[in-house]
Every structure is written in structure tokens, then in C-alpha cells.
Scaffold this motif. Structure first.
Motif, PDB file in Angstrom:
ATOM      1  N   LYS A  13       0.828  -1.208   0.000  1.00  0.00           N
ATOM      2  CA  LYS A  13       0.000   0.000   0.000  1.00  0.00           C
ATOM      3  C   LYS A  13       0.862   1.259   0.000  1.00  0.00           C
ATOM      4  CE  LYS A  13      -3.773  -2.344   2.277  1.00  0.00           C
ATOM      5  NZ  LYS A  13      -4.669  -2.429   3.401  1.00  0.00           N
ATOM      6  N   VAL A  14       1.891   1.269   0.856  1.00  0.00           N
ATOM      7  CA  VAL A  14       2.780   2.431   0.917  1.00  0.00           C
ATOM      8  C   VAL A  14       3.507   2.594  -0.417  1.00  0.00           C
ATOM      9  CG1 VAL A  14       4.867   3.354   2.019  1.00  0.00           C
ATOM     10  CG2 VAL A  14       3.031   2.413   3.427  1.00  0.00           C
ATOM     11  N   PHE A  15       3.933   1.489  -1.017  1.00  0.00           N
ATOM     12  CA  PHE A  15       4.607   1.570  -2.323  1.00  0.00           C
ATOM     13  C   PHE A  15       3.674   2.142  -3.380  1.00  0.00           C
ATOM     14  CE2 PHE A  15       5.326  -0.233  -6.518  1.00  0.00           C
ATOM     15  CZ  PHE A  15       6.548   0.338  -6.807  1.00  0.00           C
ATOM     16  N   ARG A  16       2.424   1.659  -3.426  1.00  0.00           N
ATOM     17  CA  ARG A  16       1.486   2.148  -4.435  1.00  0.00           C
ATOM     18  C   ARG A  16       1.161   3.626  -4.225  1.00  0.00           C
ATOM     19  NH1 ARG A  16      -0.789  -3.176  -3.808  1.00  0.00           N
ATOM     20  NH2 ARG A  16      -2.282  -2.327  -2.317  1.00  0.00           N
ATOM     21  N   ILE A  17       1.051   4.053  -2.980  1.00  0.00           N
ATOM     22  CA  ILE A  17       0.822   5.476  -2.708  1.00  0.00           C
ATOM     23  C   ILE A  17       2.007   6.278  -3.225  1.00  0.00           C
ATOM     24  CG2 ILE A  17       0.727   7.207  -0.858  1.00  0.00           C
ATOM     25  CD1 ILE A  17      -1.013   5.151   0.674  1.00  0.00           C
ATOM     26  N   SER A  18       3.205   5.803  -2.932  1.00  0.00           N
ATOM     27  CA  SER A  18       4.413   6.495  -3.401  1.00  0.00           C
ATOM     28  C   SER A  18       4.460   6.511  -4.924  1.00  0.00           C
ATOM     29  CB  SER A  18       5.667   5.809  -2.845  1.00  0.00           C
ATOM     30  OG  SER A  18       5.653   5.803  -1.445  1.00  0.00           O
ATOM     31  N   MET A  19       4.130   5.392  -5.533  1.00  0.00           N
ATOM     32  CA  MET A  19       4.140   5.284  -6.994  1.00  0.00           C
ATOM     33  C   MET A  19       3.129   6.244  -7.612  1.00  0.00           C
ATOM     34  SD  MET A  19       5.600   3.768  -9.474  1.00  0.00           S
ATOM     35  CE  MET A  19       5.319   3.408 -11.189  1.00  0.00           C
ATOM     36  N   GLY A  20       1.956   6.316  -7.019  1.00  0.00           N
ATOM     37  CA  GLY A  20       0.943   7.241  -7.509  1.00  0.00           C
ATOM     38  C   GLY A  20       1.385   8.681  -7.365  1.00  0.00           C
ATOM     39  N   TYR A  21       2.219   8.916  -6.422  1.00  0.00           N
ATOM     40  CA  TYR A  21       2.686  10.276  -6.177  1.00  0.00           C
ATOM     41  C   TYR A  21       3.814  10.687  -7.099  1.00  0.00           C
ATOM     42  CZ  TYR A  21       2.093  14.182  -3.124  1.00  0.00           C
ATOM     43  OH  TYR A  21       1.758  15.399  -2.635  1.00  0.00           O
ATOM     44  N   ASP A  88       9.577  -2.570 -16.775  1.00  0.00           N
ATOM     45  CA  ASP A  88       9.100  -3.875 -16.317  1.00  0.00           C
ATOM     46  C   ASP A  88       7.896  -4.288 -17.165  1.00  0.00           C
ATOM     47  OD1 ASP A  88       8.386  -6.141 -14.969  1.00  0.00           O
ATOM     48  OD2 ASP A  88       8.050  -5.146 -13.046  1.00  0.00           O
ATOM     49  N   THR A  89       8.039  -5.402 -17.880  1.00  0.00           N
ATOM     50  CA  THR A  89       6.985  -5.835 -18.790  1.00  0.00           C
ATOM     51  C   THR A  89       5.778  -6.402 -18.066  1.00  0.00           C
ATOM     52  OG1 THR A  89       8.093  -7.964 -19.039  1.00  0.00           O
ATOM     53  CG2 THR A  89       8.568  -6.279 -20.695  1.00  0.00           C
ATOM     54  N   ASN A  90       5.898  -6.663 -16.773  1.00  0.00           N
ATOM     55  CA  ASN A  90       4.772  -7.214 -16.027  1.00  0.00           C
ATOM     56  C   ASN A  90       3.717  -6.162 -15.703  1.00  0.00           C
ATOM     57  OD1 ASN A  90       6.007  -9.735 -15.997  1.00  0.00           O
ATOM     58  ND2 ASN A  90       7.025  -9.349 -14.051  1.00  0.00           N
ATOM     59  N   ILE A  91       4.086  -4.910 -15.797  1.00  0.00           N
ATOM     60  CA  ILE A  91       3.129  -3.840 -15.479  1.00  0.00           C
ATOM     61  C   ILE A  91       2.286  -3.571 -16.718  1.00  0.00           C
ATOM     62  CG2 ILE A  91       2.876  -1.437 -14.781  1.00  0.00           C
ATOM     63  CD1 ILE A  91       5.548  -1.671 -13.351  1.00  0.00           C
ATOM     64  N   GLU A  92       1.007  -3.663 -16.528  1.00  0.00           N
ATOM     65  CA  GLU A  92       0.107  -3.461 -17.660  1.00  0.00           C
ATOM     66  C   GLU A  92       0.154  -2.015 -18.131  1.00  0.00           C
ATOM     67  OE1 GLU A  92      -3.835  -4.838 -16.911  1.00  0.00           O
ATOM     68  OE2 GLU A  92      -3.089  -6.466 -15.662  1.00  0.00           O
ATOM     69  N   LEU A  93      -0.074  -1.826 -19.414  1.00  0.00           N
ATOM     70  CA  LEU A  93      -0.032  -0.481 -19.988  1.00  0.00           C
ATOM     71  C   LEU A  93      -1.070   0.451 -19.368  1.00  0.00           C
ATOM     72  CD1 LEU A  93       0.581  -1.306 -23.752  1.00  0.00           C
ATOM     73  CD2 LEU A  93       2.207  -0.402 -22.092  1.00  0.00           C
ATOM     74  N   LYS A  94      -2.228  -0.094 -19.073  1.00  0.00           N
ATOM     75  CA  LYS A  94      -3.273   0.751 -18.486  1.00  0.00           C
ATOM     76  C   LYS A  94      -2.888   1.227 -17.095  1.00  0.00           C
ATOM     77  CE  LYS A  94      -7.244  -0.774 -21.100  1.00  0.00           C
ATOM     78  NZ  LYS A  94      -8.616  -1.251 -21.088  1.00  0.00           N
ATOM     79  N   VAL A  95      -2.235   0.369 -16.326  1.00  0.00           N
ATOM     80  CA  VAL A  95      -1.789   0.760 -14.990  1.00  0.00           C
ATOM     81  C   VAL A  95      -0.710   1.835 -15.118  1.00  0.00           C
ATOM     82  CG1 VAL A  95      -0.668  -0.024 -12.870  1.00  0.00           C
ATOM     83  CG2 VAL A  95      -2.413  -1.438 -13.956  1.00  0.00           C
ATOM     84  N   GLN A  96       0.189   1.663 -16.071  1.00  0.00           N
ATOM     85  CA  GLN A  96       1.216   2.671 -16.305  1.00  0.00           C
ATOM     86  C   GLN A  96       0.574   4.001 -16.683  1.00  0.00           C
ATOM     87  OE1 GLN A  96       3.645   0.916 -19.358  1.00  0.00           O
ATOM     88  NE2 GLN A  96       5.072   0.037 -17.881  1.00  0.00           N
ATOM     89  N   PHE A  97      -0.431   3.945 -17.550  1.00  0.00           N
ATOM     90  CA  PHE A  97      -1.099   5.169 -17.964  1.00  0.00           C
ATOM     91  C   PHE A  97      -1.826   5.814 -16.777  1.00  0.00           C
ATOM     92  CE2 PHE A  97      -4.691   7.514 -19.899  1.00  0.00           C
ATOM     93  CZ  PHE A  97      -3.942   8.463 -20.580  1.00  0.00           C
ATOM     94  N   LEU A  98      -2.436   4.979 -15.929  1.00  0.00           N
ATOM     95  CA  LEU A  98      -3.108   5.505 -14.741  1.00  0.00           C
ATOM     96  C   LEU A  98      -2.118   6.253 -13.855  1.00  0.00           C
ATOM     97  CD1 LEU A  98      -5.515   5.812 -12.818  1.00  0.00           C
ATOM     98  CD2 LEU A  98      -4.898   3.584 -11.859  1.00  0.00           C
ATOM     99  N   GLN A 100       0.635   7.578 -14.727  1.00  0.00           N
ATOM    100  CA  GLN A 100       1.044   8.784 -15.454  1.00  0.00           C
ATOM    101  C   GLN A 100       0.005   9.884 -15.265  1.00  0.00           C
ATOM    102  OE1 GLN A 100       1.649   8.142 -19.645  1.00  0.00           O
ATOM    103  NE2 GLN A 100       1.643  10.318 -20.100  1.00  0.00           N
ATOM    104  N   CYS A 101      -1.259   9.520 -15.387  1.00  0.00           N
ATOM    105  CA  CYS A 101      -2.339  10.498 -15.205  1.00  0.00           C
ATOM    106  C   CYS A 101      -2.373  11.018 -13.768  1.00  0.00           C
ATOM    107  CB  CYS A 101      -3.687   9.876 -15.560  1.00  0.00           C
ATOM    108  SG  CYS A 101      -3.884   9.517 -17.315  1.00  0.00           S
TER     109      CYS A 101
END
Length: 156
Positions: A13-21, A88-98, A100-101
Motif C-alpha cells: 500500500k505504501v509503495f502504491r501510494i508512493s508510486m501514484g505520487y 518492467d513488462t509485467n506492469i500493464e499499460l493501463k496501470v502505467q497510464f493511470l 502517469q495520469c
């Protein structure tokens, strides 16, 4: 809770929050690690006045804000193109785009939507951010509308 339990329950959760930031995998990992160092150091002082999750997310968000502030003061140098790691090819493009947004949102909105994506209750988000619950609800609604528009425009 012991530190090991906190780490196991909250690392993702902390990683995803950081990633989103910050929208940078390595930097997000660094921020998450720094967050857990702070949690380790502050755990003996934790008084239980708030839920453990609220306390952890407050530390994480403060850490994200501090890192952004430091970056703005001292911009990082970019690696030459030939030295960049493959994505990392395991990360889906839509998640990457999210991500980014989300990274394009104002700081407070990035924080709010990152916590919302972690299924943190809006009342808890309000405590973490320092706004009232009604404002949080409105902001989440508006953020979701903006992200939905970006996704629709991206798909066309």
C-alpha cells in the motif's frame, strides 16, 4: 502490531501510494523504504490515538511531500538514453497510464486518489489530509471524472 506485521500488511500500500505520487518505480521504492525506516524509528512513540493505518499513511504522505519538495529544489540528472533500464513488462499499460495520469494531478489530488485507490475510508483520508470528509468526497468525485476523461481520450 509488531514492525514485521506492519511491514507485511502495509508495504504494498505504501509503495502504491508512493508510486501514484511520483510515477517512478525506483523512486517510489526508495520513498517506501524511507517511510518504513521512519515507522521503525517512531513505532515506540506510537500512542494509538489514531488507527495504525492512518498513522502509517500520514508518515507515507509526509514523506512523499518531503521528497517532492527536495526534488524541486535539486532536480535529478537524467541517465543517458542507452543506460536506462527496460520498463518492467509485467506492469500493464493501463496501470502505467493511470500512474502517469495521477502524476499529472496537483499534489493534494495525487495524495487523495492514491489513498482512495488503497480503499482507505474517506473519513480516514480526511484525517490524513487535514480536510473535512465532505471536501474529500467532492475532490474524489472530481478527480475520478478527470481521470475518466483522460482514459477516454487516450483510448480514442
Amino acid at each position: 502490531m509488531t514492525f514485521d506485521e506492519i511491514y507485511k500488511n502495509y508495504w504494498d500500500k505504501v509503495f502504491r501510494i508512493s508510486m501514484g505520487y511520483v510515477n517512478d518505480h525506483d523512486w517510489a521504492k526508495d520513498i517506501a523504504q524511507d517511510t518504513f525506516v521512519a515507522i521503525w524509528n517512531q513505532l515506540p512513540k506510537f500512542r494509538g490515538e489514531a488507527a495504525v493505518g492512518t498513522w502509517i499513511f500520514r508518515i507515507a504522505t509526509n514523506n512523499c511531500l518531503r521528497q517532492i519538495e527536495l526534488k524541486n529544489r535539486m532536480p535529478r540528472a537524467e541517465f543517458p538514453e542507452d543506460m536506462k533500464e527496460a520498463i518492467d513488462t509485467n506492469i500493464e499499460l493501463k496501470v502505467q497510464f493511470l500512474y502517469q495520469c495521477i502524476a499529472e494531478l496537483p499534489e493534494i489530488d495525487r495524495l487523495i486518489i492514491s489513498l482512495e485507490l488503497e480503499n482507505i475510508k474517506q473519513a480516514e483520508i480526511a484525517k490524513i489530509i487535514g480536510l473535512n470528509e465532505t471536501n474529500i468526497r467532492v475532490k474524489i468525485h472530481r478527480i475520478k471524472e478527470r481521470l475518466s476523461k483522460k482514459f477516454k481520450n487516450h483510448e480514442h
